[in-house]
Design a protein around this motif. Structure first.
Motif, mmCIF file in Angstrom:
data_model
loop_
_atom_site.group_PDB
_atom_site.id
_atom_site.type_symbol
_atom_site.label_atom_id
_atom_site.label_comp_id
_atom_site.label_asym_id
_atom_site.label_seq_id
_atom_site.Cartn_x
_atom_site.Cartn_y
_atom_site.Cartn_z
ATOM 1 N N ASP A 36 0.823 -1.213 0.000
ATOM 2 C CA ASP A 36 0.000 0.000 0.000
ATOM 3 C C ASP A 36 0.860 1.266 0.000
ATOM 4 O OD1 ASP A 36 0.976 0.178 2.576
ATOM 5 O OD2 ASP A 36 -0.952 -0.075 3.571
ATOM 6 N N LEU A 73 -5.502 -1.458 1.493
ATOM 7 C CA LEU A 73 -5.520 -2.832 0.992
ATOM 8 C C LEU A 73 -6.899 -3.426 1.206
ATOM 9 C CD1 LEU A 73 -2.186 -4.472 2.233
ATOM 10 C CD2 LEU A 73 -2.781 -3.644 -0.043
ATOM 11 N N VAL A 74 -7.379 -4.076 0.185
ATOM 12 C CA VAL A 74 -8.650 -4.775 0.319
ATOM 13 C C VAL A 74 -8.339 -6.256 0.186
ATOM 14 C CG1 VAL A 74 -10.983 -5.010 -0.582
ATOM 15 C CG2 VAL A 74 -9.784 -2.816 -0.775
ATOM 16 N N HIS A 75 -8.475 -6.990 1.304
ATOM 17 C CA HIS A 75 -8.133 -8.400 1.291
ATOM 18 C C HIS A 75 -9.318 -9.222 0.800
ATOM 19 C CE1 HIS A 75 -4.582 -7.327 3.511
ATOM 20 N NE2 HIS A 75 -5.321 -6.767 4.460
ATOM 21 N N ALA A 76 -9.010 -10.240 0.046
ATOM 22 C CA ALA A 76 -10.061 -11.164 -0.365
ATOM 23 C C ALA A 76 -10.259 -12.140 0.785
ATOM 24 C CB ALA A 76 -9.645 -11.889 -1.642
ATOM 25 N N ILE A 84 -7.395 -11.067 6.871
ATOM 26 C CA ILE A 84 -5.984 -10.768 6.603
ATOM 27 C C ILE A 84 -5.107 -12.014 6.695
ATOM 28 C CG2 ILE A 84 -5.436 -10.163 9.014
ATOM 29 C CD1 ILE A 84 -3.550 -8.013 7.924
ATOM 30 N N ALA A 117 -6.474 -14.509 3.423
ATOM 31 C CA ALA A 117 -6.792 -14.044 2.075
ATOM 32 C C ALA A 117 -5.896 -14.704 1.033
ATOM 33 C CB ALA A 117 -6.642 -12.529 2.003
ATOM 34 N N TYR A 149 -5.578 -13.341 -2.014
ATOM 35 C CA TYR A 149 -4.946 -12.190 -2.659
ATOM 36 C C TYR A 149 -5.531 -10.922 -2.056
ATOM 37 C CZ TYR A 149 -9.258 -11.927 -5.386
ATOM 38 O OH TYR A 149 -10.563 -11.815 -5.764
ATOM 39 N N SER A 150 -4.862 -9.810 -2.338
ATOM 40 C CA SER A 150 -5.342 -8.519 -1.867
ATOM 41 C C SER A 150 -5.258 -7.524 -3.012
ATOM 42 C CB SER A 150 -4.479 -8.010 -0.709
ATOM 43 O OG SER A 150 -4.459 -8.965 0.324
#
Lengths: 477, 481
Positions: free
Chosen positions: A88, A134-137, A140, A143, A145-146
């Motif tokens: 980020d 960051l947007v985590h799939a 944290i 995830a 991926y992010s």
């Protein structure tokens, strides 16, 4: 939760989101409703060859905050690079302040656990740039991926660091409420926007090592995260497990904290002075900023008590949000100030909280109108509450609903004297048993007859007035 | 040899910019020098055709200019001669590029350099070394070696370079042309890919002092996007012919004889003394001065440069632009592998050393100490150039003429030693120029003149007077013919 054995210090990241542009570039700060990565430029993306340029207004805002938090202001700004890798952070360093923060040694007053005023010391206030988001799939720690959104990258942040003066999650919450209130008074901050305030907290039990809990994003979150952490540390101690110095991540969805690293893994940020920014002599700015500093919550509260003759509790409640305080002042200039204080602090604020909406959804004109009808005996208190609720629940065009129209439409006008007298006569006639009981010395029987009056007037009679009239009639007969 | 002024005369007389630029491209394509990383053929020819249709005005109207690959050019790949920036096309122009375009210039391509400007020979380039047009077995100097070789060989009438520790002056000296390192702050660094921010400046390389002054005039001046840039008074061209009468030149004793002057080639030393005599002949006086902290300059320079570089180059992770390798793994492994594959050995060495110098526990011992030395060196120059002292200083630019490709690359320390006369100038932030002052075995020798902060006018005036009285700038390398 207060046990006297809890030690809490906070590091609060405050976005100066009332600025129009970011800290080091001209990108707009108005990104909250936009698609990811649409509010970026070569500078905030850290593209090769770009250089930061200080947003002077941001420095001014920061000085404003530092002064309001009673800090000493440094003579000169000095910025450093804090070097670390994270997706980020597009430059792989954050421009921040280090050993010469903008403000030092401040304090604010909060209402402590015991109800008394308590001074919370502020170690430092410094400026820095916000990284991206960051947007985590998923969570944290799990995830796959992010994704990165750089819209907020380069927003001006203030970090406010307290001494470990807080003794409970509730005190932490009330510190944050007060801080937010001051920031909104200063017009540098809108707490309603996503990511406006993020909190890291250091928490320990007396005699134990501290844990740093990161990623707390709301005032409610603070209470929950800290309460969880205290319970966790206490039960670990009971089991004989010593707390180690570590960093923990607050998972808001699960309302738990997760360890992410221990002291041994601590970063070496290799701070060194940012060569692309020149020092600014901010000491010269202070007198001007100070002169333009608005009235702050504590001062406003005292003035409300003195100027409007209202109770201290009402004044505290009214000044705890700048918008409420401003609303009150508009109304108090055109209506009896004590009546206005009681109705805004006790009734309107409660109705707003219940609906989770802010006071801009209610017009001060309407409040003045309602108070005037109340005062003139045109509506009852019950009717006034009904008018407020009706207006708040109205979803359409606000200009369509005025208190007067609500009173008409809902038939809330207080019944005239003749109508009430007629209702009283009818009620007395219909309530032979109650009249007999009253005559026999049962004073409470009168309540039954008043109830009948209220029913006949559909609530538009004033209960006190009805009571008096019923008594008069009974005594006349 | 191509001069800006001659080209412009040709264009004024009705010559075609398109033809002129096409013939340059033809020459570049045939060249054995490897001076260019990218030729901006489409962009340049389109602009030339536009110019031919309706010529515009400007001090550099229609003039083709080559740009060092570390300066951002919108729409033209900018790699800093590094694999890690493969495919990176900046979406914006550096301030100097905007200024050149505003003055009517046409950008023709990006020149080779040491990777991220880390080197003195252009041998650390990912695209292979550039050759010296005076002797193809030799280096052109560095890091702006591509720019210097291109200008010396007539593959561009002028070029921009950047100078962090001698990267304009060194190649100018090795290639027998003129190169200027302006006062720190005179030219905006916005768009220059940072190697060591507090030391570097963009400057011109050209065939003679007047052409260099013309480009200086265009690129200098305040830019709000660079907080370290200041207003420029200009006047470089108008003040050019004032002569040297009444000027006092200082000759730093530490640069000759014992100490750092020890490794100086005798031919170089002789040429510089001849130059001093020539200046005296032209009406100037000279005296010996002292820059007592010179011997610490190289160490301080490399610590500061490497420390800043370690931070500047951390952003290259392949995530947003540049090199990408095969399939992505987790973020940490992916960027580690990209950095391992993308940087050359010299860049890695400097990142590692810089990281070390900034680490907790070492910061005070290295970086902070280097900053203190820097202050002392700056004071040395201020004292030597104070009102009672000299107006300008004269020294060799490089201790020796161009060395052979491969001769020093395996021994970084001997390569770093080549910067001994150029590095103190960047630490002090003062301006300096290198111009030809003789030959040793057919290889050019450079004279360095150093001025007071923001006194480029005196610097250029002295250089022009010397140039007018000597023939060295007129010599042309074999490769050109």
């Amino acid at each position: 939760m207060a046990g006297g054995d809890v030690i809490i210090g906070l590091e609060v990241h405050v976005q100066l989101n009332r600025l129009r542009s970011k800290l080091f570039c001209g990108c707009s700060t108005d990104y909250h409703a936009s698609d990811p990565n649409t509010h970026t430029c070569p500078v905030c993306l850290g593209l090769p060859g770009t250089l930061p340029v200080m947003n002077r207004r941001a420095v001014e805002y920061a000085i404003r905050v530092a002064l309001a938090l009673n800090c000493e202001i440094q003579g000169e700004t000095l910025f450093y690079r804090k070097n670390y890798y994270y997706p980020d952070l597009p430059k792989a360093f954050q421009i921040t302040q280090y050993d010469f923060p903008l403000g030092m040694g401040g304090s604010i007053l909060i209402k402590g656990e015991d109800g008394e005023e308590k001074k919370i010391r502020i170690t430092r206030v410094h400026m820095e740039e916000d990284p991206g988001r960051l947007v985590h799939a998923g969570t944290i720690d799990r995830a796959k991926y992010s994704m990165v959104d750089y819209n907020r990258c380069g927003m001006a942040l203030l970090e406010v660091v307290t001494e470990p003066d807080l003794r409970s999650p509730k005190e932490a919450r009330s510190f944050l409420d007060k801080l937010r209130n001051i920031l909104e008074y200063l017009d540098v901050f809108d707490g309603g926007l996503e990511g406006a305030m993020r909190i890291d907290s250091n928490i320990s039990l007396v005699g134990g090592e501290r844990a740093e809990v990161k990623n707390i994003s709301s005032h409610k979150g603070v209470e929950k995260a800290l309460a969880y952490e205290i319970t966790r540390q206490r039960s670990a101690r009971r089991r004989g497990v010593a707390q180690v110095q570590e960093t923990r991540h607050y998972d808001e969805l699960r309302a738990i904290t997760v360890s992410i690293r221990t002291k041994e893994e601590a970063h070496d940020y290799r701070y060194f002075p940012e060569p692309d920014l020149v020092p600014m002599r901010i000491a010269d700015w202070v007198p001007e900023v100070e002169a333009e500093l608005p009235e702050l919550p504590d001062a406003k509260r005292e003035r409300f008590v003195a100027e409007y003759g209202i109770a201290d509790d009402h004044a505290r409640s009214l000044t705890s949000e700048i918008r409420v305080a401003n609303f009150y002042e508009v109304v108090a200039k055109r209506a009896p100030s004590r009546l206005a204080a009681a109705w805004i602090a006790d009734v309107l604020k409660g109705e707003l909280n219940y609906r989770d909406i802010t006071i801009d959804k209610f017009s001060p004109d309407h409040m003045v109108e309602i108070l005037s009808m109340l005062e003139g005996g045109k509506i009852t208190e019950k009717g006034a509450v009904e008018v407020i609720r009706t207006i708040l629940d109205h979803s359409g065009d606000l200009s369509e609903v005025t208190p007067t129209r609500v009173v008409e439409a809902k038939g809330l006008a207080r019944a005239g004297n003749d109508a009430v007298k007629a209702a009283v006569r009818a009620a007395v006639e219909e309530s032979a048993q109650a009249v007999a009981d009253y005559r026999a010395g049962n004073e409470k029987a009168i309540n039954f007859i008043v109830g009948v009056v209220m029913k006949k007037t559909r609530g538009r009679a004033d209960p006190g007035e009805a009571n008096r009239l019923v008594k008069e009639t009974l005594d006349e007969i | 040899m191509v001069m800006i002024r001659e080209l412009q005369e040709g264009l004024f007389a009705g010559g075609s910019a398109e033809e002129m630029i096409n013939s340059l491209f033809e020459k570049i394509r045939r060249s054995r020098l490897n001076a260019y990383n990218h030729i901006a053929e489409d962009q340049a020819l389109e602009r030339a055709r536009e110019f031919d249709r309706s010529p515009w005005e400007g001090s550099l109207a229609g003039v083709p200019i080559a740009i060092k690959d570390s300066i951002s050019t919108r729409g033209i790949e900018t790699n800093c001669s590094s694999r890690i920036l493969s495919g990176y096309v900046p979406p914006y122009d550096a301030h100097v590029i905007e200024r050149l375009k505003e003055e009517g210039a046409i950008i023709i391509g990006k020149t080779n350099m040491d990777e991220f400007a880390m080197g003195t020979s252009t041998e650390t380039s990912y695209f292979g070394p550039t050759k010296n047009p005076w002797d193809l077995d030799r280096v052109p100097g560095g890091s702006s070696g591509g720019s210097a070789a291109a200008v010396a060989a007539g593959e561009a009438p002028a070029a921009l370079g950047s100078d962090t520790g001698g990267s304009i002056r060194g190649p100018a000296s090795f290639c027998g042309i003129v190169g200027i390192k302006p006062t720190y702050g005179l030219v905006s660094r916005y768009g220059l890919v940072s190697y060591a921010n507090s030391l570097e400046q963009i400057g011109p390389l050209a065939m003679d002092v007047e052409d260099a002054a013309l480009v200086m005039e265009a690129i200098s001046g305040h830019d709000p996007r660079d907080s370290t840039s200041v207003k420029s008074e200009g006047g470089y061209l108008s003040g050019l012919n004032g002569g040297v009468e009444g000027l006092t030149f200082g000759v730093p004793k530490e640069y000759f004889g014992e100490g750092v002057g020890e490794g100086v080639d005798p031919e170089v030393e002789r040429s510089v003394w001849d130059a001093i005599s020539k200046l005296e002949e032209l009406g100037a006086s000279w005296k010996m001065v002292s820059l007592p902290h010179t011997k610490y300059a190289l160490a301080a320079y490399y610590i500061i440069a490497m420390s800043e570089a370690s931070s500047n180059l951390a952003r290259f992770d392949g995530l947003r632009y540049g090199l990408r390798l095969g399939a992505d793994q987790d973020w940490h492994s992916t960027f580690s592998e990209i950095r391992a594959a993308g940087f050359g050995p010299e860049v890695k060495r400097r990142i590692l050393l810089g990281t070390y110098a900034l680490s907790a526990g070492y910061y005070g011992r290295y970086y902070l100490k280097a900053l203190k030395v820097r202050t002392l060196i700056k004071q040395d120059f201020e004292r030597a150039l104070s009102s009672g002292g000299a107006d300008l200083l004269v020294t060799p630019t490089m201790p020796f003429p161009a060395f052979k490709i491969g001769e020093r690359i395996e021994d970084p320390l001997s390569l770093y030693m080549a910067d001994v006369f150029t590095v103190p100038i960047n630490l002090a932030g003062v301006p300096a120029i290198s111009l030809p002052c003789g030959f040793a075995d057919g290889l050019p020798i450079g004279l360095q003149i150093i001025g007071r902060h923001f006194d480029e006018v005196s610097l250029l005036r002295a250089a022009k007077a010397y140039e007018d009285a000597t023939p060295y700038h007129e010599a042309v390398p074999k490769e050109v013919i």
